[in-house]
Design an enzyme around this catalytic site. Structure first.
Site, mmCIF file in Angstrom:
data_model
loop_
_atom_site.group_PDB
_atom_site.id
_atom_site.type_symbol
_atom_site.label_atom_id
_atom_site.label_comp_id
_atom_site.label_asym_id
_atom_site.label_seq_id
_atom_site.Cartn_x
_atom_site.Cartn_y
_atom_site.Cartn_z
ATOM 1 N N CYS A 256 0.832 -1.208 0.000
ATOM 2 C CA CYS A 256 0.000 0.000 0.000
ATOM 3 C C CYS A 256 0.874 1.270 0.000
ATOM 4 C CB CYS A 256 -0.976 -0.064 1.179
ATOM 5 S SG CYS A 256 -2.460 0.896 0.883
ATOM 6 N N HIS B 241 -3.344 -5.233 1.862
ATOM 7 C CA HIS B 241 -2.683 -5.468 3.159
ATOM 8 C C HIS B 241 -2.784 -6.930 3.605
ATOM 9 C CE1 HIS B 241 -2.138 -1.247 4.571
ATOM 10 N NE2 HIS B 241 -3.131 -1.022 3.729
ATOM 11 N N GLU C 149 -1.067 -8.383 5.720
ATOM 12 C CA GLU C 149 -0.757 -8.461 7.162
ATOM 13 C C GLU C 149 -2.000 -8.251 8.025
ATOM 14 O OE1 GLU C 149 -0.260 -5.922 5.284
ATOM 15 O OE2 GLU C 149 -0.562 -4.061 6.396
HETATM 16 N N1 GLN Z 1 -3.543 6.442 1.318
HETATM 17 C C1 GLN Z 1 -2.209 6.134 1.773
HETATM 18 C C2 GLN Z 1 -1.151 6.893 0.979
HETATM 19 O O1 GLN Z 1 -1.479 7.417 -0.065
HETATM 20 C C3 GLN Z 1 -1.944 4.637 1.671
HETATM 21 C C4 GLN Z 1 -2.929 3.876 2.523
HETATM 22 C C5 GLN Z 1 -2.409 2.611 3.129
HETATM 23 O O2 GLN Z 1 -1.210 2.367 3.189
HETATM 24 N N2 GLN Z 1 -3.325 1.827 3.648
HETATM 25 O O3 GLN Z 1 -0.057 6.960 1.383
#
Ligand code: GLN
Length: 212
Positions: free
Chosen positions: A100, A191, A193
């Site tokens: 992410c 994610h 995890e």
């Molecule tokens: N929205 C976050 C970003 O742009 C990422 C979100 C996440 O890691 N769950 O950094």
């Protein structure tokens, strides 16, 4: 026993290889650090290491960049003077998995924004699915990662707009690319995890053990 992918075969064979633990770091500046460490600590052949300092970066065999807030993490990487060492080690072949926000840190192109580490040949769109309320999960079958369907959890996630050069698509969800691989670099918009399923962690450990 029916056909099994490599990850599941390894799962049944572990512990393998004579006992040297694989040291997997989790960048521990911000975000879902504990969740990754917990997932890794359940894998017998892994020593999970929170990475906060230059010497931590130097002693890991592979590193996970967790989810969280990519702009905050990039700022903290610079504030703690870890940015260049981390980027150089990844460029030198250190296996890395960005989840992410971590994927956003890795990308060479971030739409409408400055790239951060800029090491992986992907273009990502931040917050592509909308706001926090638009978070969701899906069960998806991903043969290279597991023979069983795996749960993908998206939280204010990016998606991968395009892969370039030697980066390849690993997973799509609702028509969007959500995971990619480029050699020892792995990027997922979701994610693992935050689920009960360690398939992706095993898949990354496999990348690291092949590189070590
Ligand atoms: N929205 C976050 C970003 O742009 C990422 C979100 C996440 O890691 N769950 O950094």
């Amino acid at each position: 026993m029916g056909w099994m992918c490599k990850t599941c075969l390894n799962r049944n064979a572990w512990p393998f290889g004579g006992g040297n633990l694989i040291r997997i770091g989790v960048l521990a500046l911000q975000g879902s650090v504990e969740e990754h460490l917990k997932m890794l600590s359940n894998l017998q052949e892994v020593r999970a290491i929170p990475v906060k300092t230059l010497s931590d970066i130097k002693r890991v065999d592979g590193i996970i960049l967790p989810g969280g807030e990519s702009t905050t993490q990039a700022k903290l990487l610079r504030d703690f003077d870890l940015f260049h060492e981390l980027r150089d080690r990844i460029k030198g072949g250190l296996p890395v998995w960005g989840t992410c926000a971590g994927l956003i840190l890795l990308a060479k192109n971030v739409i409408n924004e400055q790239a951060h580490l800029g090491v992986m040949d992907v273009t990502v769109r931040r917050n592509a699915y909308g706001r926090q309320l638009d978070s969701f999960s899906r069960m998806v079958t991903l043969p290279p990662v597991s023979c069983n369907p795996v749960e993908l959890v998206f939280i204010r996630a990016p998606w991968i707009e395009a892969v370039h050069d030697s980066a390849t698509v690993l997973a799509k969800c609702n028509g969007h690319i959500v995971a990619a691989r480029q050699g020892r670099m792995l990027g997922t918009a979701f994610h693992p995890e935050l689920t009960q399923d360690a398939s992706f962690h095993r898949y990354f450990v496999d990348i690291v053990s092949q590189a070590s």
